[in-house]
Scaffold this motif. Structure first.
Motif, PDB file in Angstrom:
ATOM      1  N   UNK A  20      33.369  50.384  37.220  1.00  0.00           N
ATOM      2  CA  UNK A  20      33.382  49.433  38.330  1.00  0.00           C
ATOM      3  C   UNK A  20      32.028  49.319  39.025  1.00  0.00           C
ATOM      4  N   UNK A  21      31.152  50.306  38.858  1.00  0.00           N
ATOM      5  CA  UNK A  21      29.845  50.214  39.513  1.00  0.00           C
ATOM      6  C   UNK A  21      28.949  49.190  38.819  1.00  0.00           C
ATOM      7  N   UNK A  22      29.325  48.784  37.605  1.00  0.00           N
ATOM      8  CA  UNK A  22      28.575  47.733  36.917  1.00  0.00           C
ATOM      9  C   UNK A  22      28.922  46.382  37.535  1.00  0.00           C
ATOM     10  N   UNK A  23      27.949  45.613  37.974  1.00  0.00           N
ATOM     11  CA  UNK A  23      28.233  44.318  38.621  1.00  0.00           C
ATOM     12  C   UNK A  23      29.073  43.386  37.757  1.00  0.00           C
ATOM     13  N   UNK A  24      28.836  43.394  36.436  1.00  0.00           N
ATOM     14  CA  UNK A  24      29.578  42.487  35.554  1.00  0.00           C
ATOM     15  C   UNK A  24      31.060  42.869  35.496  1.00  0.00           C
ATOM     16  N   UNK A  25      31.347  44.175  35.513  1.00  0.00           N
ATOM     17  CA  UNK A  25      32.746  44.624  35.488  1.00  0.00           C
ATOM     18  C   UNK A  25      33.432  44.280  36.801  1.00  0.00           C
ATOM     19  N   UNK A  26      32.761  44.529  37.915  1.00  0.00           N
ATOM     20  CA  UNK A  26      33.350  44.237  39.223  1.00  0.00           C
ATOM     21  C   UNK A  26      33.542  42.736  39.411  1.00  0.00           C
ATOM     22  N   UNK A  27      32.675  41.958  38.800  1.00  0.00           N
ATOM     23  CA  UNK A  27      32.803  40.494  38.925  1.00  0.00           C
ATOM     24  C   UNK A  27      34.062  39.989  38.232  1.00  0.00           C
ATOM     25  N   UNK A  28      34.531  40.683  37.181  1.00  0.00           N
ATOM     26  CA  UNK A  28      35.755  40.270  36.500  1.00  0.00           C
ATOM     27  C   UNK A  28      36.975  40.359  37.402  1.00  0.00           C
ATOM     28  N   UNK A  29      36.928  41.216  38.417  1.00  0.00           N
ATOM     29  CA  UNK A  29      38.081  41.357  39.318  1.00  0.00           C
ATOM     30  C   UNK A  29      38.183  40.205  40.299  1.00  0.00           C
TER      31      UNK A  29
ATOM     32  N   UNK B 225      30.962  51.488  45.683  1.00  0.00           N
ATOM     33  CA  UNK B 225      31.946  50.434  45.410  1.00  0.00           C
ATOM     34  C   UNK B 225      32.335  49.697  46.681  1.00  0.00           C
ATOM     35  N   UNK B 226      32.509  50.441  47.768  1.00  0.00           N
ATOM     36  CA  UNK B 226      32.849  49.803  49.044  1.00  0.00           C
ATOM     37  C   UNK B 226      31.739  48.865  49.484  1.00  0.00           C
ATOM     38  N   UNK B 227      30.500  49.332  49.372  1.00  0.00           N
ATOM     39  CA  UNK B 227      29.367  48.486  49.773  1.00  0.00           C
ATOM     40  C   UNK B 227      29.302  47.214  48.929  1.00  0.00           C
ATOM     41  N   UNK B 228      29.497  47.334  47.607  1.00  0.00           N
ATOM     42  CA  UNK B 228      29.440  46.166  46.727  1.00  0.00           C
ATOM     43  C   UNK B 228      30.589  45.209  47.006  1.00  0.00           C
ATOM     44  N   UNK B 229      31.797  45.742  47.243  1.00  0.00           N
ATOM     45  CA  UNK B 229      32.952  44.879  47.498  1.00  0.00           C
ATOM     46  C   UNK B 229      32.801  44.136  48.820  1.00  0.00           C
TER      47      UNK B 229
ATOM     48  N   UNK C 222      52.813  47.495  44.071  1.00  0.00           N
ATOM     49  CA  UNK C 222      53.648  46.603  43.266  1.00  0.00           C
ATOM     50  C   UNK C 222      55.091  46.612  43.750  1.00  0.00           C
ATOM     51  N   UNK C 223      55.557  47.791  44.205  1.00  0.00           N
ATOM     52  CA  UNK C 223      56.914  47.855  44.740  1.00  0.00           C
ATOM     53  C   UNK C 223      57.048  47.026  46.001  1.00  0.00           C
ATOM     54  N   UNK C 224      55.930  46.823  46.701  1.00  0.00           N
ATOM     55  CA  UNK C 224      55.948  46.019  47.919  1.00  0.00           C
ATOM     56  C   UNK C 224      55.709  44.545  47.628  1.00  0.00           C
ATOM     57  N   UNK C 225      55.605  44.187  46.341  1.00  0.00           N
ATOM     58  CA  UNK C 225      55.472  42.785  45.966  1.00  0.00           C
ATOM     59  C   UNK C 225      54.056  42.280  45.851  1.00  0.00           C
ATOM     60  N   UNK C 226      53.070  43.173  45.802  1.00  0.00           N
ATOM     61  CA  UNK C 226      51.675  42.754  45.710  1.00  0.00           C
ATOM     62  C   UNK C 226      51.219  42.715  44.249  1.00  0.00           C
ATOM     63  N   UNK C 227      50.352  41.762  43.954  1.00  0.00           N
ATOM     64  CA  UNK C 227      49.700  41.712  42.654  1.00  0.00           C
ATOM     65  C   UNK C 227      48.526  42.677  42.676  1.00  0.00           C
ATOM     66  N   UNK C 228      48.352  43.440  41.603  1.00  0.00           N
ATOM     67  CA  UNK C 228      47.330  44.479  41.582  1.00  0.00           C
ATOM     68  C   UNK C 228      46.461  44.327  40.338  1.00  0.00           C
ATOM     69  N   UNK C 229      45.146  44.410  40.530  1.00  0.00           N
ATOM     70  CA  UNK C 229      44.181  44.451  39.437  1.00  0.00           C
ATOM     71  C   UNK C 229      43.528  45.832  39.439  1.00  0.00           C
ATOM     72  N   UNK C 230      43.549  46.510  38.290  1.00  0.00           N
ATOM     73  CA  UNK C 230      43.034  47.870  38.177  1.00  0.00           C
ATOM     74  C   UNK C 230      41.765  47.881  37.341  1.00  0.00           C
ATOM     75  N   UNK C 231      40.746  48.615  37.823  1.00  0.00           N
ATOM     76  CA  UNK C 231      39.500  48.797  37.075  1.00  0.00           C
ATOM     77  C   UNK C 231      39.354  50.283  36.772  1.00  0.00           C
ATOM     78  N   UNK C 232      39.178  50.600  35.484  1.00  0.00           N
ATOM     79  CA  UNK C 232      39.022  52.006  35.096  1.00  0.00           C
ATOM     80  C   UNK C 232      38.306  52.061  33.747  1.00  0.00           C
TER      81      UNK C 232
END
Length: 584
Positions: free
Chosen positions: A340-349, A370-374, A314-324
């Protein structure tokens, strides 16, 4: 801190555990000797006589130890032989009891720990060369230990895990490294490990417990004020508390990850140079990876690592979406609550519109999934991930992640850079300010002189102690380019690149060849090993310095110098170099 009353716990432990067996043996021996003196015998003439205490003691000594020299001083009577028969079986029982107790003692954990502590304490006391006290020998400690051992630096290690200390005997080290299994949070342990030893030159706290690292830093500051301390932590609160005790160097790998990410985004050449210089000598130049992308980033995991990374992005000017699962509300931050491992939650991002994705949880299996799904959702994503366990390195390597955080490796490399050549860390901190073009040009020079493998990194001080042959020349001034000539062929330049010049607290990065050197200057160089030896010859040998700096061939022997009237330069005041005392 190392109390004398606790200097020899092994002796007291042996006496305590063997007290009953020793008492039994003493009683059996005393009764046997006393009985022999009471039972009457016969001499050679057949006259009645009694055995003396000395003869009885001597007889029982060799009988009880199974040596058996026979009956002395005269053949025994039936009564004496009956008594001896009974005492033999008693001594066998006594020895069996004592030997069994001794074997039990040897296998006792407390005895082995006391024996190891005694051996460790004696080894530390005998150390006469400078050593570092390393607290914590996990992955970071092992990486740092091998790197420092290659430099010839001695270490003393403390860890609370026996298997970690056992690796000290298995790993290939050039020198023996004393190790102790103990709790470093106990100040007495640090005292036993040599904190107050005059040869202790620094403390490195690398445990996986921030509170223990804080205690180590606090103890070192209170017991040895001014002693350099390097401590690892991932907690900003602990870091703040550490700075309340002196001025320790605190390494936070989570903090460095975001800083390096921002540097790679804006100055990839500067990042490439930094990641190369913090490795050990001979390391191959890292392959330039895909630069981080600009745009919206998705970060999974909002713990300490996630908080710091999000703050840097954010300090570098990027928009960030957090999943937790349970994110803390934060102004201006898009939060998605859930797993985040739930497909429906990851789809919201909405990963299809994101440019970067970071799997930063504290579970490696979760991060890999998560890396594989993304990547399946958006193959063009710039992928970052956190690796928590060293055993999972092959899995992360197979995933070909763009930006991998291994906290242990990042901390080890930074600490190595600080300890191996302190000037290097100052260079790495200031280097990004000079811009991408300067970094790219310096990288080209390093490749030209060192090749694709990192050369030696070293510091030289142009003082009378380290550079005696240069002192006559330094009064009049030496150009840096002249100093970098080969002592074998002065028209050839040494395969070395000056990275930084330090003078009176001021630093010059990448000094040019036309910079005038002065007495007391410090230079940080990187280059081939032969260039380091050649520069050392120039700095220490007046004949070599004469040739390198002026081109004059001067005889090496004192007598031949006088005969040929070619004497090394004696420069003082405003004299110009290049003239010998006889020339003037």
């Amino acid at each position: 801190m190392a109390r004398p009353s606790e200097g020899s716990p092994t002796v007291f432990l042996v006496l305590r555990r063997m007290r009953a067996p020793l008492i039994v043996l003493i009683l059996i021996f005393a009764i046997s000797v006393f009985g022999l003196t009471l039972i009457p015998g016969r001499d050679a003439a057949g006259q009645p006589m009694r055995m003396g205490f000395f003869d009885a003691f001597y007889f029982m000594s060799y009988t009880a130890t199974t040596i058996g020299y026979g009956e002395i001083p005269h053949p025994f009577t039936g009564a004496q032989r009956l008594w001896v028969t009974a005492t033999i079986y008693l001594t066998v029982i006594g020895w069996a009891y004592a030997i069994g107790s001794l074997l039990t003692l040897i296998r006792d954990r407390a005895f082995r720990e006391a024996l190891a502590r005694r051996r460790f304490t004696a080894t530390v006391k005998r150390l006469r060369e400078p050593f570092l006290l390393v607290v914590g020998y996990g992955q970071t400690g092992q990486l740092l230990g091998h790197a420092l051992d290659a430099l010839g630096r001695r270490m003393v290690v403390i860890d609370n895990m026996p298997e970690h200390i056992d690796t000290l005997d298995i790993d290939l080290y050039y020198s023996d490294i004393p190790g102790l299994v103990a709790d470093a949070a106990n100040p007495h342990t640090l005292g036993v490990a040599g904190l107050e030893h005059p040869a202790c030159e620094g403390v490195v706290a690398l445990t996986d417990n921030d509170e223990v690292n804080l205690t180590v830093a606090m103890t070192a500051a209170l017991i040895r004020p001014g002693l350099p301390v390097i401590a690892r932590t991932v907690s900003p609160a602990i870091e703040h508390r550490m700075h309340a005790f002196g001025s320790p160097t605190v390494v936070n790998p989570f903090d460095r990850y975001g800083d390096h990410l921002r540097l790679a985004l804006h100055a990839p050449s500067a990042y490439l140079m930094m990641s190369w210089l913090v490795r050990e000598e001979g390391a191959e130049m890292p392959v330039p990876g895909r630069p981080p992308a600009s745009g919206r980033w998705v970060v999974c995991g909002f713990g300490r690592f996630g908080h710091k990374l999000t703050e840097d992005l954010r300090a570098d000017g990027h928009e960030v979406t957090v999943i937790d699962l349970h994110p803390d509300p934060e102004h201006g931050l898009t939060l998605i609550e859930g797993d985040a491992v739930e497909p429906s939650v990851l789809a919201e991002a909405d990963l299809r519109t994101a440019s970067g994705f970071v799997a930063g949880t504290d579970n490696d299996a979760t991060n890999l999934s998560l890396v594989a799904a993304a990547r399946k959702t958006n193959p063009s994503l710039f992928i970052g991930a956190r690796q928590n366990r060293p055993a999972n390195a092959p899995l992360f390597a197979a995933m070909e992640i763009d930006w991998l955080l291994v906290p242990a490796e990042m901390a080890a490399r930074e600490i190595y850079a600080r300890l191996s050549t302190p000037m290097l860390w100052h260079f790495l901190q200031q280097m990004p300010e000079l811009g991408e073009d300067w970094a790219a040009e310096t990288l080209d020079r390093m490749r030209a002189h060192c090749g694709s493998h990192l050369g030696a990194l070293w510091k030289v001080t142009l003082s009378e102690h380290e550079a005696p042959s240069l002192q006559p020349w330094l009064h009049a001034g030496i150009l840096l380019g002249d100093l970098m000539r080969s002592p074998h062929e002065r028209d050839r330049r040494l395969d070395a690149v000056p990275l930084m010049l330090k003078r009176d607290g001021e630093t010059v990065l990448g000094p040019a060849d036309d910079v005038m050197l002065e007495a007391g200057d410090q230079l940080l160089l990187v280059g081939r090993t032969w260039s380091r030896r050649a520069l050392l010859d120039t700095m220490s040998n007046r004949v070599v310095a004469e040739y390198v700096l002026s081109g004059r061939d001067v005889p090496a022997g004192w007598l031949w110098q006088r005969v040929s009237r070619r004497i090394p330069t004696e420069v003082s005041g405003g004299d110009s170099p290049g003239r010998s005392s006889d020339d003037r």
